[in-house]
Scaffold this motif. Structure first.
Motif, PDB file in Angstrom:
ATOM      1  N   GLY A 263      -9.952 -10.996  10.131  1.00  0.00           N
ATOM      2  CA  GLY A 263      -8.613 -11.339  10.608  1.00  0.00           C
ATOM      3  C   GLY A 263      -7.477 -10.814   9.778  1.00  0.00           C
ATOM      4  N   VAL A 264      -7.723 -10.386   8.547  1.00  0.00           N
ATOM      5  CA  VAL A 264      -6.661  -9.878   7.684  1.00  0.00           C
ATOM      6  C   VAL A 264      -6.546  -8.369   7.882  1.00  0.00           C
ATOM      7  CG1 VAL A 264      -5.825  -9.639   5.313  1.00  0.00           C
ATOM      8  CG2 VAL A 264      -7.040 -11.709   6.012  1.00  0.00           C
ATOM      9  N   VAL A 265      -5.312  -7.886   8.010  1.00  0.00           N
ATOM     10  CA  VAL A 265      -5.039  -6.458   8.165  1.00  0.00           C
ATOM     11  C   VAL A 265      -4.570  -5.912   6.821  1.00  0.00           C
ATOM     12  CG1 VAL A 265      -3.511  -4.767   9.274  1.00  0.00           C
ATOM     13  CG2 VAL A 265      -4.472  -6.660  10.603  1.00  0.00           C
ATOM     14  N   PHE A 266      -4.992  -4.681   6.501  1.00  0.00           N
ATOM     15  CA  PHE A 266      -4.605  -4.067   5.231  1.00  0.00           C
ATOM     16  C   PHE A 266      -3.887  -2.746   5.494  1.00  0.00           C
ATOM     17  CE2 PHE A 266      -8.339  -6.647   4.437  1.00  0.00           C
ATOM     18  CZ  PHE A 266      -7.901  -7.431   3.392  1.00  0.00           C
ATOM     19  N   ARG A 267      -2.761  -2.567   4.796  1.00  0.00           N
ATOM     20  CA  ARG A 267      -2.007  -1.320   4.904  1.00  0.00           C
ATOM     21  C   ARG A 267      -1.621  -0.827   3.519  1.00  0.00           C
ATOM     22  NH1 ARG A 267       2.778  -2.319   9.099  1.00  0.00           N
ATOM     23  NH2 ARG A 267       3.308  -0.211   8.395  1.00  0.00           N
ATOM     24  N   PRO A 268      -1.744   0.479   3.280  1.00  0.00           N
ATOM     25  CA  PRO A 268      -1.275   1.026   2.004  1.00  0.00           C
ATOM     26  C   PRO A 268       0.251   1.121   1.990  1.00  0.00           C
ATOM     27  CG  PRO A 268      -2.097   2.781   3.400  1.00  0.00           C
ATOM     28  CD  PRO A 268      -2.363   1.496   4.146  1.00  0.00           C
ATOM     29  N   ILE A 269       0.787   1.543   0.858  1.00  0.00           N
ATOM     30  CA  ILE A 269       2.232   1.640   0.666  1.00  0.00           C
ATOM     31  C   ILE A 269       2.614   3.098   0.513  1.00  0.00           C
ATOM     32  CG2 ILE A 269       4.171   0.936  -0.812  1.00  0.00           C
ATOM     33  CD1 ILE A 269       2.371  -1.413  -1.730  1.00  0.00           C
ATOM     34  N   ALA A 270       3.670   3.515   1.163  1.00  0.00           N
ATOM     35  CA  ALA A 270       4.102   4.910   1.140  1.00  0.00           C
ATOM     36  C   ALA A 270       4.902   5.210  -0.124  1.00  0.00           C
ATOM     37  CB  ALA A 270       4.928   5.226   2.388  1.00  0.00           C
ATOM     38  N   HIS A 271       4.190   5.217  -1.252  1.00  0.00           N
ATOM     39  CA  HIS A 271       4.843   5.536  -2.522  1.00  0.00           C
ATOM     40  C   HIS A 271       3.769   6.018  -3.491  1.00  0.00           C
ATOM     41  CE1 HIS A 271       7.142   5.186  -6.224  1.00  0.00           C
ATOM     42  NE2 HIS A 271       8.229   5.007  -5.513  1.00  0.00           N
ATOM     43  N   PRO A 272       3.989   7.140  -4.196  1.00  0.00           N
ATOM     44  CA  PRO A 272       2.933   7.681  -5.070  1.00  0.00           C
ATOM     45  C   PRO A 272       2.593   6.811  -6.265  1.00  0.00           C
ATOM     46  CG  PRO A 272       4.987   8.901  -5.339  1.00  0.00           C
ATOM     47  CD  PRO A 272       5.170   8.018  -4.149  1.00  0.00           C
TER      48      PRO A 272
END
Length: 321
Positions: A263-272
């Motif tokens: 049920g948990v969604v994971f997204r990365p962050i757009a920053h190096p």
């Protein structure tokens, strides 16, 4: 103060414990002594050095200016004694026999060190590995006091490389854990814009003051940090809170690979700079023992947690800093 003053190691242990815990009661519990005994040790030490070392008027108690100077020497003395005892014990059988104490944190304890311990049993059967979970600041103090041979710690805030040796083991991306129904859960294929984070409440792991986040290059580049409603010790706690519909949480790839629930969604962050670099560290105030050097060499030969070896959580390279 006389140069030939006699000091009892028990006094130094009590002094360091009081300084680390900010109080006599907590120090007594750690040392398994009575509070009056710890207090007596401090008084005897202060009489010997001729200066007050602890300001007892503050809560928690604090080091005096003299205490801040002396504690570095106290840690070095205790560290050298502990290292010397361990080295003598480890000499029975040469450099590949003995005990290595490793400081660690929860996701490394679960996702990396069992793999390393299994490898060590096969390659160095005479070396026993012992693990101690603690915060980054506690690891530094324990290493200086000789209670740790090596410790695993993220690179931020940075350690003094004049005081600690270190080698990079692995890098993992920051991920945002998103509860079901949150607007961010709708676009799972797009990395999150960092500017969105500073306007959101984010659950985090670790013991820190929120403003200290600006010490990390990612938050420092943004110049701001989010509200942190919950600071928890274990990534399982963070993910459980997110799963139950609380706020989003900031985590990294390894705990997601180990503990993520349905049920948990994971997204990365757009920053190096949205990454965690994990280092193996050791104090330079003394040489690594033979067994400890064997384990560090093994870490450098096998530096990646098995759960991250194929980047099973998220495909694609991690952007360099």
């Amino acid at each position: 103060m006389r140069a030939d003053v006699d000091l009892d190691l028990r006094w130094l242990r009590s002094f360091v414990a009081v300084a680390d815990h900010g109080g006599f009661q907590q120090a007594a519990l750690e040392l398994r002594l009575s509070q009056p005994t710890v207090s007596g040790h401090l008084k005897a030490l202060e009489r010997s050095v001729g200066r007050p070392l602890i300001d007892r008027r503050t809560r928690p108690v604090a080091l005096t200016p003299a205490g801040k100077v002396f504690i570095r020497h106290a840690r070095l003395v205790l560290g050298e004694v502990a290292a010397g005892v361990r080295r003598l014990r480890n000499q029975n059988g040469g450099p590949h026999r003995g005990t290595v104490v490793i400081g660690t944190y929860p996701s490394a304890s679960a996702g990396y060190l069992p793999h390393l311990t299994r490898l060590a049993r096969g390659l160095h059967p005479g070396v026993e590995i012992r693990l101690e979970e603690m915060s980054g600041g506690e690891m530094e103090a324990a290493a200086e006091a000789g209670r740790l041979d090596v410790f695993l710690r993220q690179a931020e805030p940075p350690l003094s490389r004049r005081r600690y040796g270190g080698e990079l083991l692995w890098r993992e991306r920051f991920l945002i854990a998103i509860p079901p129904g949150h607007p961010w859960a709708a676009d799972v294929d797009r990395p999150i814009d960092p500017e969105e984070l500073v306007h959101e409440r984010l659950i985090m792991t670790g013991q820190f003051q929120a403003e200290s986040l600006l010490g990390h290059p990612f938050w420092r580049d943004l110049g701001r940090y989010p509200e942190v409603p919950h600071r928890v010790r274990h990534p399982q706690s963070l993910l459980a809170l997110v799963e139950l519909g609380s706020d989003p949480g900031l985590t990294t790839e390894l705990p997601v690979a180990l503990f993520a629930g349905a049920g948990v969604v994971f997204r990365p962050i757009a920053h190096p700079a949205a990454v965690r670099d994990v280092y193996a560290n050791w104090p330079l105030s003394r040489s690594l023992s033979g067994p400890a050097k064997s384990i560090v060499d093994l870490m450098l030969t096998h530096p990646t947690p098995p759960a991250l070896s194929g980047r099973a959580v998220f495909d694609g390279p991690i952007s360099p800093e």
